[in-house]
Design a protein around this motif. Structure first.
Motif, short mmCIF file in Angstrom:
data_model
loop_
_atom_site.label_atom_id
_atom_site.label_comp_id
_atom_site.label_asym_id
_atom_site.label_seq_id
_atom_site.Cartn_x
_atom_site.Cartn_y
_atom_site.Cartn_z
N ARG A 76 -14.34 75.50 39.58
CA ARG A 76 -14.35 74.59 38.43
C ARG A 76 -13.49 75.02 37.26
O ARG A 76 -13.34 74.27 36.30
CB ARG A 76 -15.78 74.41 37.92
N LEU A 77 -12.93 76.23 37.32
CA LEU A 77 -12.28 76.80 36.15
C LEU A 77 -10.89 77.33 36.43
O LEU A 77 -10.57 77.73 37.55
CB LEU A 77 -13.13 77.95 35.61
N ARG A 78 -10.11 77.39 35.36
CA ARG A 78 -8.81 78.05 35.39
C ARG A 78 -8.82 79.08 34.27
O ARG A 78 -9.20 78.76 33.14
CB ARG A 78 -7.69 77.04 35.15
N LEU A 79 -8.45 80.31 34.58
CA LEU A 79 -8.32 81.35 33.57
C LEU A 79 -6.83 81.61 33.38
O LEU A 79 -6.09 81.81 34.36
CB LEU A 79 -9.05 82.62 33.99
N ARG A 80 -6.41 81.60 32.13
CA ARG A 80 -5.00 81.77 31.79
C ARG A 80 -4.89 82.64 30.54
O ARG A 80 -5.88 82.85 29.82
CB ARG A 80 -4.34 80.42 31.54
N GLN A 81 -3.70 83.10 30.28
CA GLN A 81 -3.48 83.84 29.05
C GLN A 81 -3.61 82.90 27.86
O GLN A 81 -3.22 81.74 27.93
CB GLN A 81 -2.10 84.50 29.04
N PHE A 82 -4.17 83.42 26.78
CA PHE A 82 -4.20 82.67 25.53
C PHE A 82 -2.78 82.57 24.97
O PHE A 82 -1.94 83.43 25.24
CB PHE A 82 -5.09 83.36 24.50
N THR A 83 -2.54 81.55 24.16
CA THR A 83 -1.27 81.39 23.44
C THR A 83 -1.59 81.12 21.98
O THR A 83 -2.74 80.78 21.63
CB THR A 83 -0.45 80.22 24.01
N PRO A 84 -0.61 81.21 21.09
CA PRO A 84 -0.86 80.88 19.69
C PRO A 84 -1.40 79.47 19.48
O PRO A 84 -2.11 79.21 18.51
CB PRO A 84 0.52 81.06 19.04
N ALA A 85 -1.12 78.56 20.40
CA ALA A 85 -1.63 77.19 20.28
C ALA A 85 -3.16 77.13 20.36
O ALA A 85 -3.76 76.12 19.98
CB ALA A 85 -1.02 76.31 21.37
N ASP A 86 -3.80 78.21 20.82
CA ASP A 86 -5.26 78.26 20.94
C ASP A 86 -5.94 78.80 19.69
O ASP A 86 -7.15 79.03 19.69
CB ASP A 86 -5.65 79.13 22.14
N ALA A 87 -5.20 79.01 18.62
CA ALA A 87 -5.75 79.65 17.42
C ALA A 87 -6.91 78.88 16.81
O ALA A 87 -7.90 79.49 16.37
CB ALA A 87 -4.65 79.88 16.38
N ASP A 88 -6.85 77.57 16.76
CA ASP A 88 -7.95 76.80 16.16
C ASP A 88 -9.23 76.96 16.98
O ASP A 88 -10.32 77.09 16.43
CB ASP A 88 -7.58 75.33 16.02
N PHE A 89 -9.09 76.95 18.31
CA PHE A 89 -10.26 77.17 19.17
C PHE A 89 -10.85 78.56 18.91
O PHE A 89 -12.06 78.71 18.77
CB PHE A 89 -9.88 77.02 20.65
N MET A 90 -10.00 79.59 18.87
CA MET A 90 -10.50 80.95 18.65
C MET A 90 -11.14 81.09 17.28
O MET A 90 -12.14 81.79 17.14
CB MET A 90 -9.39 81.98 18.83
N GLU B 138 -4.51 81.64 10.09
CA GLU B 138 -3.60 82.80 10.00
C GLU B 138 -4.32 84.08 10.44
O GLU B 138 -3.77 84.89 11.19
CB GLU B 138 -3.07 82.93 8.57
N GLN B 139 -5.56 84.26 9.99
CA GLN B 139 -6.34 85.42 10.41
C GLN B 139 -6.66 85.35 11.90
O GLN B 139 -6.69 86.37 12.59
CB GLN B 139 -7.62 85.53 9.60
N ALA B 140 -6.90 84.14 12.42
CA ALA B 140 -7.16 83.98 13.85
C ALA B 140 -5.95 84.40 14.66
O ALA B 140 -6.07 85.10 15.68
CB ALA B 140 -7.55 82.54 14.17
N LEU B 141 -4.75 84.01 14.23
CA LEU B 141 -3.53 84.41 14.93
C LEU B 141 -3.34 85.92 14.90
O LEU B 141 -2.97 86.52 15.91
CB LEU B 141 -2.31 83.70 14.33
N ALA B 142 -3.61 86.54 13.76
CA ALA B 142 -3.48 88.00 13.66
C ALA B 142 -4.50 88.69 14.58
O ALA B 142 -4.18 89.68 15.25
CB ALA B 142 -3.66 88.45 12.21
#
Length: 172
Positions: free
Chosen positions: A8-22, A44-48
């Motif tokens: 049911r799942l896909r695991l992938r590397q995170f990207t900067p586009a995922d910053a709001d989710f993180m 900005e802190q999430a990206l860092a």
């Protein structure tokens, strides 16, 4: 980059586009209660935070915490992966899901797949996990994938005690 797939799942590397989710995930009250408060309060802190906790380990170790997406709709639902902490002698498996996706077996599915990946792709013979001692749902997940409680320990990098779990490859 995709790392692995389950039913049911896909695991992938995170990207900067995922910053709001993180940003939302690391500020979830359960994250604060069971993991820590990393002090991340804006994008900005999430990206860092992502740079040091997610992107750098991909380059240095070839593994880390990966984005967990549902195959059915591509929805990003959490993170799971294999991470090498300075406070532990071996790699550990860790995971966190956004609240709407808990209790549906996704953590078990992703963590079990990460154990298999560690064994089959990385050649790991022992994998650890740490959780808050009162985190019963995570204890059930870890035990369901074959990890065994090793007792409560105070680790250098943790503010409170942690329940340590271990999985060891069979000797056959």
């Amino acid at each position: 980059m995709e790392i692995l797939r389950t039913e049911r799942l896909r695991l992938r590397q995170f990207t900067p586009a995922d910053a709001d989710f993180m940003l939302a995930l690391v500020n979830d009250p359960d994250w604060h209660r069971n993991i820590n408060d990393p002090g991340v309060r804006d994008r900005e802190q999430a990206l860092a935070w992502m740079e040091t906790r997610l992107f750098e380990p991909y380059q240095r170790l070839g593994h880390g915490f990966w984005a967990v997406e549902r195959l059915s709709d591509g929805q990003l639902i959490g993170m799971c992966g294999l991470f090498k902490r300075d406070s532990l002698p071996e790699v550990d498996v860790g995971y966190a899901l956004a609240a709407p996706f808990r209790g549906q077996g996704y953590a078990r599915e992703a963590a079990g797949a990460c154990l298999a990946y560690g064994r089959e792709q990385l050649g790991l013979r022992r994998i650890l996990a740490i959780i808050a001692p009162d985190n019963t749902p995570s204890a059930r997940v870890l035990e369901s994938i074959g990890m065994v409680a090793q007792g409560v320990q105070q680790l250098d990098a943790q503010t409170g005690p942690s329940m340590l779990y271990a999985w060891e490859a069979s000797t056959d």
